[in-house]
Design an enzyme around this catalytic site. Structure first.
Site, mmCIF file in Angstrom:
data_model
loop_
_atom_site.group_PDB
_atom_site.id
_atom_site.type_symbol
_atom_site.label_atom_id
_atom_site.label_comp_id
_atom_site.label_asym_id
_atom_site.label_seq_id
_atom_site.Cartn_x
_atom_site.Cartn_y
_atom_site.Cartn_z
ATOM 1 N N ASP A 169 0.845 -1.190 0.000
ATOM 2 C CA ASP A 169 0.000 0.000 0.000
ATOM 3 C C ASP A 169 0.888 1.250 0.000
ATOM 4 O O ASP A 169 1.742 1.403 -0.864
ATOM 5 C CB ASP A 169 -0.948 -0.065 1.206
ATOM 6 C CG ASP A 169 -1.927 1.098 1.280
ATOM 7 O OD1 ASP A 169 -2.830 1.161 0.434
ATOM 8 O OD2 ASP A 169 -1.776 1.930 2.184
ATOM 9 N N TYR A 281 -0.595 11.651 3.325
ATOM 10 C CA TYR A 281 -1.402 11.853 2.125
ATOM 11 C C TYR A 281 -1.588 13.333 1.782
ATOM 12 O O TYR A 281 -1.996 13.653 0.668
ATOM 13 C CB TYR A 281 -2.778 11.210 2.303
ATOM 14 C CG TYR A 281 -2.727 9.698 2.369
ATOM 15 C CD1 TYR A 281 -2.900 8.925 1.227
ATOM 16 C CD2 TYR A 281 -2.501 9.046 3.574
ATOM 17 C CE1 TYR A 281 -2.846 7.542 1.282
ATOM 18 C CE2 TYR A 281 -2.449 7.660 3.634
ATOM 19 C CZ TYR A 281 -2.619 6.911 2.490
ATOM 20 O OH TYR A 281 -2.552 5.545 2.546
ATOM 21 N N HIS A 336 -7.208 -6.310 -0.412
ATOM 22 C CA HIS A 336 -6.099 -5.356 -0.338
ATOM 23 C C HIS A 336 -5.066 -5.779 0.700
ATOM 24 O O HIS A 336 -3.883 -5.445 0.575
ATOM 25 C CB HIS A 336 -6.673 -3.980 0.020
ATOM 26 C CG HIS A 336 -5.665 -2.904 0.149
ATOM 27 N ND1 HIS A 336 -5.033 -2.329 -0.936
ATOM 28 C CD2 HIS A 336 -5.163 -2.260 1.251
ATOM 29 C CE1 HIS A 336 -4.198 -1.388 -0.526
ATOM 30 N NE2 HIS A 336 -4.263 -1.329 0.793
#
EC number: 3.3.-.-
Length: 362
Positions: A169, A281, A336
Protein backbone atom coordinates in the site's frame (compact mmCIF):
# COMPACT_ATOMS: atom_id res chain seq x y z
CA UNK A 1 2.23 33.58 -34.80
CA UNK A 2 5.64 32.14 -33.93
CA UNK A 3 5.41 33.66 -30.45
CA UNK A 4 1.98 32.06 -30.00
CA UNK A 5 3.39 28.66 -30.99
CA UNK A 6 6.17 29.07 -28.43
CA UNK A 7 3.73 30.02 -25.67
CA UNK A 8 1.19 27.31 -26.46
CA UNK A 9 2.98 24.40 -24.70
CA UNK A 10 3.39 26.45 -21.50
CA UNK A 11 -0.21 27.56 -21.72
CA UNK A 12 -1.38 23.96 -22.04
CA UNK A 13 0.67 22.95 -19.00
CA UNK A 14 -0.85 25.81 -17.00
CA UNK A 15 -4.38 24.91 -18.07
CA UNK A 16 -3.82 21.24 -17.28
CA UNK A 17 -2.44 22.18 -13.84
CA UNK A 18 -5.46 24.40 -13.13
CA UNK A 19 -7.86 21.66 -14.18
CA UNK A 20 -6.02 19.13 -12.04
CA UNK A 21 -6.11 21.28 -8.90
CA UNK A 22 -9.72 22.23 -9.57
CA UNK A 23 -10.54 18.54 -9.65
CA UNK A 24 -8.61 17.92 -6.43
CA UNK A 25 -10.32 20.68 -4.46
CA UNK A 26 -13.78 20.01 -5.87
CA UNK A 27 -13.48 16.36 -4.96
CA UNK A 28 -12.16 17.29 -1.50
CA UNK A 29 -15.32 19.35 -0.97
CA UNK A 30 -17.54 16.55 -2.21
CA UNK A 31 -15.88 13.98 0.07
CA UNK A 32 -16.11 16.33 3.05
CA UNK A 33 -19.82 16.82 2.40
CA UNK A 34 -20.44 13.07 2.23
CA UNK A 35 -18.60 12.42 5.49
CA UNK A 36 -20.34 15.34 7.18
CA UNK A 37 -23.70 13.81 6.27
CA UNK A 38 -22.51 10.50 7.70
CA UNK A 39 -21.53 12.25 10.92
CA UNK A 40 -24.89 14.00 11.21
CA UNK A 41 -26.71 10.72 10.53
CA UNK A 42 -24.68 8.98 13.23
CA UNK A 43 -25.36 11.75 15.74
CA UNK A 44 -29.07 11.63 14.89
CA UNK A 45 -29.21 7.87 15.50
CA UNK A 46 -27.38 8.05 18.82
CA UNK A 47 -25.11 10.87 20.01
CA UNK A 48 -23.84 8.89 23.00
CA UNK A 49 -22.75 6.03 20.75
CA UNK A 50 -21.18 8.41 18.23
CA UNK A 51 -18.84 9.96 20.78
CA UNK A 52 -18.22 6.77 22.77
CA UNK A 53 -14.57 5.85 23.21
CA UNK A 54 -13.12 2.96 25.19
CA UNK A 55 -10.00 3.69 27.25
CA UNK A 56 -7.05 1.53 26.18
CA UNK A 57 -4.13 1.88 28.58
CA UNK A 58 -2.27 -1.37 27.98
CA UNK A 59 -1.25 -2.88 24.63
CA UNK A 60 -2.63 -6.29 23.67
CA UNK A 61 -0.30 -9.18 24.43
CA UNK A 62 0.23 -9.92 20.73
CA UNK A 63 2.27 -6.72 20.33
CA UNK A 64 4.87 -8.11 22.72
CA UNK A 65 4.96 -11.63 21.31
CA UNK A 66 8.67 -12.64 21.45
CA UNK A 67 8.26 -14.95 18.45
CA UNK A 68 7.83 -11.86 16.25
CA UNK A 69 11.20 -10.38 17.13
CA UNK A 70 12.76 -7.67 19.27
CA UNK A 71 11.48 -4.11 19.65
CA UNK A 72 14.24 -1.66 18.76
CA UNK A 73 14.70 2.07 18.28
CA UNK A 74 17.06 4.14 16.19
CA UNK A 75 17.49 7.91 16.16
CA UNK A 76 18.35 9.54 12.85
CA UNK A 77 21.00 12.26 13.21
CA UNK A 78 19.87 14.61 10.44
CA UNK A 79 16.14 14.66 11.19
CA UNK A 80 16.48 13.96 14.91
CA UNK A 81 13.51 11.56 14.72
CA UNK A 82 13.40 8.31 16.64
CA UNK A 83 12.13 5.33 14.66
CA UNK A 84 10.66 2.17 16.12
CA UNK A 85 11.01 -1.20 14.45
CA UNK A 86 10.73 -4.89 15.22
CA UNK A 87 13.64 -7.04 14.10
CA UNK A 88 13.88 -10.81 13.72
CA UNK A 89 16.78 -12.93 12.51
CA UNK A 90 20.48 -12.71 13.23
CA UNK A 91 22.48 -9.54 12.79
CA UNK A 92 24.81 -9.76 9.82
CA UNK A 93 22.38 -11.62 7.61
CA UNK A 94 21.10 -9.80 4.50
CA UNK A 95 18.58 -7.15 5.40
CA UNK A 96 14.90 -7.45 4.49
CA UNK A 97 13.14 -4.15 5.18
CA UNK A 98 9.33 -4.12 5.42
CA UNK A 99 7.28 -0.95 4.88
CA UNK A 100 3.63 -1.02 5.94
CA UNK A 101 0.63 0.80 4.50
CA UNK A 102 -2.32 2.75 5.91
CA UNK A 103 -3.86 2.27 8.43
CA UNK A 104 -1.26 -0.25 9.55
CA UNK A 105 2.02 -0.41 11.45
CA UNK A 106 4.83 -2.94 11.92
CA UNK A 107 2.39 -5.62 13.13
CA UNK A 108 0.95 -6.07 9.63
CA UNK A 109 4.18 -7.96 8.80
CA UNK A 110 3.91 -10.46 11.69
CA UNK A 111 3.68 -13.46 9.34
CA UNK A 112 6.72 -12.33 7.35
CA UNK A 113 8.80 -11.64 10.47
CA UNK A 114 8.40 -15.27 11.48
CA UNK A 115 8.89 -16.65 7.97
CA UNK A 116 12.02 -14.95 6.66
CA UNK A 117 14.14 -14.66 9.81
CA UNK A 118 15.86 -17.95 8.98
CA UNK A 119 17.84 -16.33 6.15
CA UNK A 120 17.42 -12.57 6.66
CA UNK A 121 17.66 -9.87 9.24
CA UNK A 122 14.00 -8.91 8.94
CA UNK A 123 13.09 -5.36 10.03
CA UNK A 124 9.45 -4.24 10.15
CA UNK A 125 9.46 -0.47 10.50
CA UNK A 126 6.94 1.96 11.92
CA UNK A 127 7.01 4.70 9.28
CA UNK A 128 7.35 8.36 10.21
CA UNK A 129 4.28 9.37 12.23
CA UNK A 130 3.11 5.81 12.90
CA UNK A 131 3.02 3.78 16.10
CA UNK A 132 6.00 4.37 18.36
CA UNK A 133 7.96 6.29 15.74
CA UNK A 134 8.16 10.05 16.24
CA UNK A 135 5.44 12.11 14.56
CA UNK A 136 6.34 15.68 13.51
CA UNK A 137 3.39 18.01 13.77
CA UNK A 138 3.61 19.91 10.46
CA UNK A 139 2.32 18.36 7.24
CA UNK A 140 5.40 19.60 5.37
CA UNK A 141 7.43 17.05 7.34
CA UNK A 142 5.64 14.24 5.49
CA UNK A 143 6.64 15.11 1.94
CA UNK A 144 7.76 12.18 -0.16
CA UNK A 145 11.34 13.49 -0.14
CA UNK A 146 11.38 13.22 3.66
CA UNK A 147 9.96 9.69 3.61
CA UNK A 148 12.54 8.56 1.06
CA UNK A 149 15.37 10.07 3.09
CA UNK A 150 14.07 8.28 6.19
CA UNK A 151 14.60 4.89 4.57
CA UNK A 152 18.08 5.79 3.32
CA UNK A 153 19.09 7.05 6.78
CA UNK A 154 17.65 3.99 8.52
CA UNK A 155 19.67 1.66 6.31
CA UNK A 156 22.80 3.61 7.20
CA UNK A 157 21.93 3.51 10.90
CA UNK A 158 21.37 -0.25 10.77
CA UNK A 159 24.79 -0.71 9.18
CA UNK A 160 23.57 -1.81 5.74
CA UNK A 161 24.12 -0.38 2.28
CA UNK A 162 21.41 -2.43 0.53
CA UNK A 163 18.39 -4.58 1.28
CA UNK A 164 15.51 -6.61 -0.02
CA UNK A 165 12.77 -3.99 0.11
CA UNK A 166 9.12 -4.97 0.55
CA UNK A 167 6.26 -2.48 0.71
CA UNK A 168 2.50 -2.73 0.93
CA UNK A 169 0.00 0.00 0.00
CA UNK A 170 1.54 3.38 0.98
CA UNK A 171 4.69 1.50 1.96
CA UNK A 172 4.64 0.19 -1.61
CA UNK A 173 4.62 3.77 -2.88
CA UNK A 174 7.71 4.54 -0.79
CA UNK A 175 9.38 1.31 -1.93
CA UNK A 176 8.89 2.25 -5.60
CA UNK A 177 10.40 5.68 -4.93
CA UNK A 178 13.42 4.22 -3.13
CA UNK A 179 14.05 1.88 -6.05
CA UNK A 180 13.80 4.83 -8.47
CA UNK A 181 15.94 7.29 -6.49
CA UNK A 182 18.45 4.91 -4.89
CA UNK A 183 18.59 1.77 -7.04
CA UNK A 184 21.96 0.80 -5.54
CA UNK A 185 20.23 0.33 -2.15
CA UNK A 186 17.70 -2.24 -3.36
CA UNK A 187 18.78 -5.79 -4.19
CA UNK A 188 15.21 -6.91 -4.86
CA UNK A 189 11.98 -4.94 -4.89
CA UNK A 190 8.71 -6.54 -3.80
CA UNK A 191 5.54 -4.46 -3.83
CA UNK A 192 2.11 -5.58 -2.66
CA UNK A 193 -1.04 -3.89 -3.95
CA UNK A 194 0.38 -0.62 -5.18
CA UNK A 195 1.26 0.21 -8.79
CA UNK A 196 4.15 2.28 -10.03
CA UNK A 197 3.42 5.88 -8.86
CA UNK A 198 3.15 7.23 -12.42
CA UNK A 199 0.68 4.51 -13.35
CA UNK A 200 -1.42 5.52 -10.36
CA UNK A 201 -1.49 9.25 -11.19
CA UNK A 202 -2.20 8.70 -14.89
CA UNK A 203 -4.85 6.04 -14.30
CA UNK A 204 -6.75 8.01 -11.65
CA UNK A 205 -7.21 10.96 -14.05
CA UNK A 206 -8.58 8.77 -16.84
CA UNK A 207 -10.75 6.28 -14.95
CA UNK A 208 -13.56 7.58 -12.71
CA UNK A 209 -13.83 4.24 -10.92
CA UNK A 210 -10.29 4.65 -9.53
CA UNK A 211 -11.05 8.25 -8.61
CA UNK A 212 -13.95 6.93 -6.55
CA UNK A 213 -11.87 4.15 -4.97
CA UNK A 214 -9.20 6.70 -4.02
CA UNK A 215 -11.67 9.18 -2.52
CA UNK A 216 -9.96 8.93 0.85
CA UNK A 217 -6.84 10.54 -0.70
CA UNK A 218 -8.94 13.64 -1.32
CA UNK A 219 -10.81 13.49 1.97
CA UNK A 220 -7.46 13.40 3.80
CA UNK A 221 -6.51 16.81 2.35
CA UNK A 222 -8.95 18.43 4.81
CA UNK A 223 -7.49 19.50 8.19
CA UNK A 224 -8.43 17.57 11.39
CA UNK A 225 -11.85 16.34 10.16
CA UNK A 226 -10.55 12.96 8.83
CA UNK A 227 -8.88 12.23 12.18
CA UNK A 228 -12.14 13.02 13.94
CA UNK A 229 -14.20 10.79 11.63
CA UNK A 230 -11.84 7.87 12.21
CA UNK A 231 -12.19 8.19 15.98
CA UNK A 232 -15.99 8.38 16.37
CA UNK A 233 -17.99 5.34 17.45
CA UNK A 234 -14.84 3.99 19.12
CA UNK A 235 -12.89 3.86 15.84
CA UNK A 236 -15.67 2.15 13.93
CA UNK A 237 -14.23 3.34 10.58
CA UNK A 238 -10.92 1.64 11.35
CA UNK A 239 -12.65 -1.61 12.24
CA UNK A 240 -14.76 -1.33 9.10
CA UNK A 241 -11.69 -1.15 6.83
CA UNK A 242 -10.45 -4.53 8.02
CA UNK A 243 -13.71 -6.39 8.61
CA UNK A 244 -16.44 -5.14 6.29
CA UNK A 245 -17.66 -7.09 3.28
CA UNK A 246 -16.59 -4.32 0.89
CA UNK A 247 -13.10 -3.42 2.13
CA UNK A 248 -12.09 -6.09 4.63
CA UNK A 249 -10.35 -9.43 4.39
CA UNK A 250 -11.68 -11.84 1.76
CA UNK A 251 -13.72 -14.91 2.54
CA UNK A 252 -10.73 -17.21 2.06
CA UNK A 253 -7.49 -17.19 4.00
CA UNK A 254 -6.63 -15.81 7.42
CA UNK A 255 -8.85 -13.49 9.39
CA UNK A 256 -7.93 -10.82 11.90
CA UNK A 257 -8.48 -12.19 15.39
CA UNK A 258 -10.17 -10.05 18.01
CA UNK A 259 -6.73 -9.44 19.53
CA UNK A 260 -5.24 -8.47 16.15
CA UNK A 261 -7.99 -5.92 15.59
CA UNK A 262 -7.58 -4.59 19.10
CA UNK A 263 -3.85 -4.11 18.40
CA UNK A 264 -4.68 -1.79 15.52
CA UNK A 265 -7.23 0.15 17.52
CA UNK A 266 -4.83 0.44 20.47
CA UNK A 267 -2.10 1.97 18.29
CA UNK A 268 -4.36 4.45 16.49
CA UNK A 269 -6.33 5.40 19.60
CA UNK A 270 -3.30 6.94 21.28
CA UNK A 271 -3.36 10.77 21.49
CA UNK A 272 -2.52 12.29 18.10
CA UNK A 273 -1.83 8.89 16.55
CA UNK A 274 -3.92 9.51 13.42
CA UNK A 275 -2.48 12.86 12.36
CA UNK A 276 0.94 11.56 11.30
CA UNK A 277 -0.43 8.76 9.11
CA UNK A 278 -2.97 11.03 7.43
CA UNK A 279 -0.33 13.74 6.92
CA UNK A 280 1.45 11.30 4.59
CA UNK A 281 -1.40 11.85 2.12
CA UNK A 282 -1.60 15.62 2.53
CA UNK A 283 1.46 16.23 0.33
CA UNK A 284 0.95 13.67 -2.40
CA UNK A 285 -0.63 15.87 -5.06
CA UNK A 286 2.31 18.28 -5.02
CA UNK A 287 4.85 15.46 -5.49
CA UNK A 288 3.38 13.43 -8.36
CA UNK A 289 3.85 12.64 -11.19
CA UNK A 290 7.56 11.87 -10.99
CA UNK A 291 10.22 13.38 -13.21
CA UNK A 292 12.39 10.25 -12.99
CA UNK A 293 10.40 7.07 -13.06
CA UNK A 294 12.27 4.03 -14.43
CA UNK A 295 12.98 1.09 -12.11
CA UNK A 296 16.11 -0.96 -12.81
CA UNK A 297 15.77 -3.39 -9.89
CA UNK A 298 14.41 -6.95 -10.22
CA UNK A 299 10.78 -6.56 -9.17
CA UNK A 300 7.93 -8.72 -7.93
CA UNK A 301 4.44 -7.21 -7.83
CA UNK A 302 1.78 -9.09 -5.87
CA UNK A 303 -1.86 -8.08 -6.16
CA UNK A 304 -5.14 -9.07 -4.54
CA UNK A 305 -7.73 -9.18 -7.31
CA UNK A 306 -10.54 -8.01 -5.03
CA UNK A 307 -8.68 -4.95 -3.79
CA UNK A 308 -11.35 -2.40 -2.85
CA UNK A 309 -8.97 0.55 -3.26
CA UNK A 310 -6.89 -0.22 -6.38
CA UNK A 311 -8.01 -1.28 -9.84
CA UNK A 312 -6.23 -4.45 -10.93
CA UNK A 313 -5.55 -3.07 -14.42
CA UNK A 314 -2.88 -0.79 -12.92
CA UNK A 315 -0.82 -3.83 -12.00
CA UNK A 316 -0.55 -4.89 -15.64
CA UNK A 317 0.49 -1.43 -16.83
CA UNK A 318 3.25 -1.18 -14.21
CA UNK A 319 5.49 -3.50 -16.24
CA UNK A 320 6.44 -0.75 -18.71
CA UNK A 321 8.29 1.13 -15.96
CA UNK A 322 10.54 -1.76 -14.91
CA UNK A 323 13.66 -2.18 -17.02
CA UNK A 324 14.71 -5.45 -15.44
CA UNK A 325 13.25 -8.80 -14.47
CA UNK A 326 9.57 -8.26 -13.59
CA UNK A 327 7.03 -10.73 -12.28
CA UNK A 328 3.38 -10.02 -11.58
CA UNK A 329 1.16 -12.40 -9.66
CA UNK A 330 -2.53 -11.63 -9.20
CA UNK A 331 -4.30 -13.68 -6.54
CA UNK A 332 -7.98 -14.24 -7.15
CA UNK A 333 -10.60 -13.72 -4.45
CA UNK A 334 -8.12 -11.87 -2.24
CA UNK A 335 -8.34 -8.39 -0.79
CA UNK A 336 -6.10 -5.36 -0.34
CA UNK A 337 -4.63 -6.82 2.89
CA UNK A 338 -2.79 -9.51 0.99
CA UNK A 339 0.21 -10.36 3.20
CA UNK A 340 -2.05 -10.73 6.23
CA UNK A 341 -4.91 -12.52 4.50
CA UNK A 342 -2.84 -15.04 2.50
CA UNK A 343 0.51 -15.18 4.32
CA UNK A 344 1.42 -18.72 3.25
CA UNK A 345 0.89 -18.00 -0.44
CA UNK A 346 2.56 -14.58 -0.27
CA UNK A 347 5.57 -15.96 1.60
CA UNK A 348 5.95 -18.80 -0.90
CA UNK A 349 5.83 -16.38 -3.84
CA UNK A 350 8.45 -14.17 -2.21
CA UNK A 351 10.73 -17.15 -1.53
CA UNK A 352 10.38 -18.29 -5.14
CA UNK A 353 11.24 -14.83 -6.43
CA UNK A 354 14.28 -14.50 -4.17
CA UNK A 355 15.60 -17.99 -4.97
CA UNK A 356 14.89 -17.62 -8.67
CA UNK A 357 16.94 -14.47 -8.90
CA UNK A 358 19.77 -16.11 -6.96
CA UNK A 359 19.85 -19.03 -9.40
CA UNK A 360 19.92 -16.61 -12.34
CA UNK A 361 22.98 -14.84 -10.94
CA UNK A 362 24.74 -18.13 -10.30
Amino acid sequence: MARLRDCLPRLMVTIRSLLFWSLVYCYCGLCASVYLLKLLWSIGKGPAQTFRRVAREQPPACLNDPSLGTHCYVRIKDSGLRFHYVAAGERGKPLMLLLHGFPEFWYSWRHQLREFKSEYRVVALDLRGYGETDAPTHRENYKLDCLITDIKDILDSLGYSKCVLIGHDWGGMIAWLIAICYPEMVMKLIVINFPHPNVFTEYILRHPIQLFKSSYYYFFQIPWFPEFMFSINDFKALKHLFTSHSTGFGKKGCRLTTEDLEAYIYIFSQPGALSGPINHYRNIFSCLPLKHHMVTTPTLLLWGEKDAFMEVEMAEVTKIYVKNYFRLTILSETSHWLQQEQPDIVNKLIWTFLKEETRKRN
